[in-house]
Design an enzyme around this catalytic site. Structure first.
Site, PDB file in Angstrom:
ATOM      1  N   ARG A 197       0.846  -1.185   0.000  1.00 30.31           N
ATOM      2  CA  ARG A 197       0.000   0.000   0.000  1.00 30.31           C
ATOM      3  C   ARG A 197       0.886   1.241   0.000  1.00 30.31           C
ATOM      4  O   ARG A 197       1.872   1.309   0.739  1.00 30.31           O
ATOM      5  CB  ARG A 197      -0.928   0.024   1.230  1.00 30.31           C
ATOM      6  CG  ARG A 197      -2.057  -0.976   1.164  1.00 30.31           C
ATOM      7  CD  ARG A 197      -3.103  -0.549   0.136  1.00 30.31           C
ATOM      8  NE  ARG A 197      -4.206  -1.494   0.016  1.00 30.31           N
ATOM      9  CZ  ARG A 197      -4.264  -2.455  -0.882  1.00 30.31           C
ATOM     10  NH1 ARG A 197      -3.249  -2.633  -1.724  1.00 30.31           N
ATOM     11  NH2 ARG A 197      -5.314  -3.247  -0.960  1.00 30.31           N
ATOM     12  N   GLU A 236      -3.396   7.146  -6.241  1.00 28.68           N
ATOM     13  CA  GLU A 236      -3.476   6.384  -7.487  1.00 28.68           C
ATOM     14  C   GLU A 236      -4.787   6.697  -8.200  1.00 28.68           C
ATOM     15  O   GLU A 236      -5.800   6.959  -7.534  1.00 28.68           O
ATOM     16  CB  GLU A 236      -3.374   4.887  -7.194  1.00 28.68           C
ATOM     17  CG  GLU A 236      -2.033   4.465  -6.620  1.00 28.68           C
ATOM     18  CD  GLU A 236      -1.931   2.952  -6.415  1.00 28.68           C
ATOM     19  OE1 GLU A 236      -2.882   2.238  -6.813  1.00 28.68           O
ATOM     20  OE2 GLU A 236      -0.916   2.490  -5.867  1.00 28.68           O
ATOM     21  N   HIS A 275       0.855  -0.486 -10.140  1.00 34.12           N
ATOM     22  CA  HIS A 275       0.047  -1.387  -9.311  1.00 34.12           C
ATOM     23  C   HIS A 275      -0.221  -2.707 -10.045  1.00 34.12           C
ATOM     24  O   HIS A 275      -1.371  -3.115 -10.256  1.00 34.12           O
ATOM     25  CB  HIS A 275      -1.270  -0.729  -8.912  1.00 34.12           C
ATOM     26  CG  HIS A 275      -1.809  -1.237  -7.603  1.00 34.12           C
ATOM     27  ND1 HIS A 275      -2.420  -0.435  -6.674  1.00 34.12           N
ATOM     28  CD2 HIS A 275      -1.820  -2.486  -7.055  1.00 34.12           C
ATOM     29  CE1 HIS A 275      -2.779  -1.150  -5.623  1.00 34.12           C
ATOM     30  NE2 HIS A 275      -2.442  -2.408  -5.836  1.00 34.12           N
TER      31      HIS A 275
END
Length: 525
Positions: free
Chosen positions: A231, A260, A278
């Protein structure tokens, strides 16, 4: 027939799984918030990935929604407290992409150790800068794993295969588990001091937010390399940038960012910083796995009541669900009975399980007792939000188990403490699936719960039953069954009368006025 909405892109196989289980399914992706709010009221389940935002406003109009299934680990896009308050189960699939994410962390570590992205770009540009890219070996180096749960333990296993030493910081990692994994459990300061590489695999919580910041980075070994595939908020990005620029941190490989999608970031463009968008779960296998898992989990819940990987209620396996079903009914009846005869503030609830039921997964049963107990006192209570409501009202909840059977092979006893007194109720199953009350306020009694009942606590004196029967008969109320119990002759007695229709307030008041009646209460189930 339950109905499910898939609002993000999932494998077509997920649709097939729902249909095979007799669940109607619609696929509508790319919905805007107002569009989702306009239709969500017609669905029992909502299957999502990361795009759909399940907000408090969405949940407020999701009047039939029972479950939200997230195909993946993170539920940052779901208002879990709001879902819990409305009794909506929130599930994720924490294991479907574990291997994929762990492999990405190892790949990032290798790429960082050998400057592979920069060397690749340089070679494509027609340069031959062999002396510029001097990497380091992983062999013999110490990897510090922050968070040694499912993914972290897989990373540790792969690192041990590369002949690295592994130290792990995780408050929930037991010494026995650490030994089984072959890692050394250490405190965070020692990990920072010893690690050549640090990889993060912990959820983002108040305790872990900004766990790598200016102060903690300053305590790391000079030349450390940082990997984060968990994270973004775990690292203060400005502090990491400063540590790289100063030369204290040799480099970083990041798959996640504080904001993000990350179109701009202070770390972008820096040498010795590898960034990916990601991609931790982005493999064909992982995407297929999480889609199938979320469909199976949601279908199990909607069809059989099985709960797996829920974030806001106890899990109930598909195997346990049918075994628990009759006990769930009994637990709710006991809780509801206790709630209806409770007239002062609740302080504590203890649920005791004896005999066969003590061998089962009892946490869902305790949740159902709380639901039954609180439902007569407030609206919109179910087994998902009942434990939360109890905590909010500072009601102490506990459970005990005793596998040795007493008078009954299986027994659930509920002990409720209020501001005024403590009372107990107990029940069992006849024939394995028929709930029966067997004890009320320490008085032995045997009764089946029916939709309309009259509970009376009275002094054990002659003539009482005749007066009660006359009062009910005069009011045109037919008695279905009549159950009596007492502690001893002439002492406290309890009458539990099953009747064919609801009892009016006026009739209950007349019964309370009868000689010997201590308390009378109409109950509905």
């Amino acid at each position: 027939m339950p109905k499910v909405l898939i609002s993000d892109s999932l494998s077509p196989r997920a649709v097939e799984i729902f249909k095979e289980r007799g669940i109607e399914v619609d696929v509508k992706t790319g919905l805007k918030p107002d569009e989702l709010k306009a239709i969500i009221g017609g669905y029992d389940g909502l299957a999502i990935r990361s795009s759909t935002k399940v907000t408090k406003d969405v949940l407020a109009v999701a009047t039939n929604l029972r479950v939200v299934g997230r195909a993946g680990i993170g539920v940052d896009n779901v208002d879990v407290p709001a879902a819990t308050a409305r009794g909506v189960v929130v599930m994720n699939t924490p294991f479907g992409n574990s291997i994929t994410t762990a492999e990405h962390a190892i790949a990032m570590m290798m790429a960082l150790a050998r400057d592979i992205p920069e060397a690749n770009a340089s070679t494509h540009a027609g340069k031959w800068e062999k002396n510029r890219f001097m990497g380091v070996e992983l062999y013999g180096k110490t990897l510090g794993v922050i968070g040694c749960g499912n993914i972290g333990s897989i990373v540790a296993d792969r690192a041990l295969g590369l002949k690295m030493k592994v130290v792990a910081f995780d408050p929930f990692l037991s010494p026995e588990r650490a030994q089984d994994l072959g890692v050394e459990k250490v405190e965070l300061d020692e990990l920072l001091r010893r690690a050549d590489f640090i990889t993060l695999h912990t959820p983002l919580t108040n305790e872990t937010r900004a766990i790598l910041n200016r102060d903690s980075l300053a305590r790391t070994k000079k030349g450390v390399r940082i990997i984060n595939c968990a994270r973004g908020g775990l690292i203060v990005e400005e502090d990491l940038k400063a540590a790289i620029e100063s030369g204290h941190v040799a480099g970083a490989a990041l798959d996640v960012f504080a904001e993000e999608p990350a179109k701009q970031n202070g770390l972008f463009g820096m040498e010795r910083v590898i960034c990916t968008p990601h991609l931790g779960a982005s493999t064909t296998e992982a995407q297929e796995n999480v889609a199938l898992q979320v469909a199976e989990q949601m279908a199990d819940y909607l069809v059989s009541g099985a709960v797996v990987n829920a974030l806001n209620m106890p899990s109930v396996s598909a195997e346990d669900a049918p075994r628990l079903r009759p006990y769930m009914k009994l637990a709710e009846q006991l809780g509801s009975f206790a709630g209806q005869i409770t007239e002062t503030g609740l302080k504590a609830v203890t649920v005791e399980f004896e005999g066969q039921v003590a061998e089962l997964n009892t946490r869902p049963l305790t949740a159902v007792v709380l639901k039954g107990l609180l439902a007569p006192l407030m609206e919109s209570v179910n087994m998902v939000n009942a434990p939360v409501i109890a905590r909010e009202r500072e009601i102490k909840v506990s459970e005990t188990k005793r596998q040795d059977a007493g008078d009954y092979q299986t027994l659930i006893r509920v002990i409720v403490s209020t501001e005024a007194r403590t009372r107990t109720l107990a029940g069992t199953l006849f024939g394995g699936d028929k709930p029966r009350l067997v004890e009320i306020e320490d008085v032995p009694i045997e009764a089946e719960v029916t939709p309309n009942m009259l509970f009376i606590r009275n002094e054990d004196k002659p003539g009482f039953i005749g007066k009660l029967g006359t009062a009910l008969g005069d009011a045109g109320v037919n008695i279905a069954t009549f159950h009596l119990g007492r502690t001893a002759a002439g002492e406290t007695a309890i009458a539990l009368v099953c009747v064919d229709q609801p009892l009016g307030d006026d009739l209950v008041e007349r019964i309370r006025a009868l000689p010997s009646v201590v308390r009378a209460k109409a109950l509905t189930f």
